[in-house]
Design a protein around this motif. Structure first.
Motif, PDB file in Angstrom:
ATOM      1  N   PRO A 189       0.807  -1.228   0.000  1.00  0.00           N
ATOM      2  CA  PRO A 189       0.000   0.000   0.000  1.00  0.00           C
ATOM      3  C   PRO A 189       0.843   1.282   0.000  1.00  0.00           C
ATOM      4  O   PRO A 189       0.463   2.271  -0.618  1.00  0.00           O
ATOM      5  CB  PRO A 189      -0.832  -0.110   1.276  1.00  0.00           C
ATOM      6  CG  PRO A 189      -0.955  -1.567   1.522  1.00  0.00           C
ATOM      7  CD  PRO A 189       0.368  -2.146   1.063  1.00  0.00           C
ATOM      8  N   VAL A 190       1.976   1.272   0.673  1.00  0.00           N
ATOM      9  CA  VAL A 190       2.828   2.464   0.743  1.00  0.00           C
ATOM     10  C   VAL A 190       3.404   2.817  -0.623  1.00  0.00           C
ATOM     11  O   VAL A 190       3.536   3.989  -0.971  1.00  0.00           O
ATOM     12  CB  VAL A 190       3.973   2.244   1.766  1.00  0.00           C
ATOM     13  CG1 VAL A 190       4.992   3.356   1.711  1.00  0.00           C
ATOM     14  CG2 VAL A 190       3.400   2.098   3.166  1.00  0.00           C
ATOM     15  N   HIS A 191       3.735   1.816  -1.430  1.00  0.00           N
ATOM     16  CA  HIS A 191       4.361   2.067  -2.718  1.00  0.00           C
ATOM     17  C   HIS A 191       3.396   2.081  -3.900  1.00  0.00           C
ATOM     18  O   HIS A 191       3.823   2.238  -5.047  1.00  0.00           O
ATOM     19  CB  HIS A 191       5.465   1.031  -2.971  1.00  0.00           C
ATOM     20  CG  HIS A 191       6.654   1.277  -2.125  1.00  0.00           C
ATOM     21  ND1 HIS A 191       7.139   0.341  -1.233  1.00  0.00           N
ATOM     22  CD2 HIS A 191       7.447   2.367  -2.003  1.00  0.00           C
ATOM     23  CE1 HIS A 191       8.194   0.845  -0.617  1.00  0.00           C
ATOM     24  NE2 HIS A 191       8.400   2.073  -1.065  1.00  0.00           N
ATOM     25  N   LEU A 192       2.091   1.938  -3.663  1.00  0.00           N
ATOM     26  CA  LEU A 192       1.129   1.954  -4.759  1.00  0.00           C
ATOM     27  C   LEU A 192       1.148   3.302  -5.488  1.00  0.00           C
ATOM     28  O   LEU A 192       1.310   3.357  -6.703  1.00  0.00           O
ATOM     29  CB  LEU A 192      -0.284   1.641  -4.260  1.00  0.00           C
ATOM     30  CG  LEU A 192      -1.380   1.715  -5.333  1.00  0.00           C
ATOM     31  CD1 LEU A 192      -1.112   0.723  -6.451  1.00  0.00           C
ATOM     32  CD2 LEU A 192      -2.743   1.474  -4.704  1.00  0.00           C
ATOM     33  N   GLY A 193       0.980   4.381  -4.764  1.00  0.00           N
ATOM     34  CA  GLY A 193       0.981   5.713  -5.386  1.00  0.00           C
ATOM     35  C   GLY A 193       2.273   6.030  -6.103  1.00  0.00           C
ATOM     36  O   GLY A 193       2.263   6.389  -7.289  1.00  0.00           O
ATOM     37  N   PRO A 194       3.427   5.882  -5.432  1.00  0.00           N
ATOM     38  CA  PRO A 194       4.688   6.154  -6.124  1.00  0.00           C
ATOM     39  C   PRO A 194       4.918   5.273  -7.346  1.00  0.00           C
ATOM     40  O   PRO A 194       5.467   5.731  -8.344  1.00  0.00           O
ATOM     41  CB  PRO A 194       5.747   5.890  -5.045  1.00  0.00           C
ATOM     42  CG  PRO A 194       5.038   6.152  -3.763  1.00  0.00           C
ATOM     43  CD  PRO A 194       3.634   5.675  -3.993  1.00  0.00           C
TER      44      PRO A 194
END
Length: 75
Positions: A45-50
């Protein structure tokens, strides 16, 4: 769902090739981002946007599938 069954996060850049260690993120992958002529990128979830902004060959509009569940934070 056990985090040991989920593959690890490969985000945000989606390193391909012979590198098997991947990025420094050791969280389980929860999402899969479809890419053009590349394997889908599995990310936490933390790296989805990036990953949507920085990974190579991400389709636009993005195609995202849920492939796991995020683990609950420990108390």
């Amino acid at each position: 769902m056990s985090t040991h069954r989920n593959p690890l996060c490969r985000g945000p850049y989606g390193e391909d090739g012979t590198r098997s260690d991947g990025p420094d993120c050791s969280d389980p992958a929860v999402f899969e981002v479809t890419r053009h002529h590349r394997p889908a990128l599995r990310v936490c979830p933390v790296h989805l946007g990036p990953s949507l902004l920085l990974a190579t060959a991400v389709l636009w509009p993005p195609e995202i599938r849920l492939v796991g569940r995020a683990s609950a934070p420990s108390a």
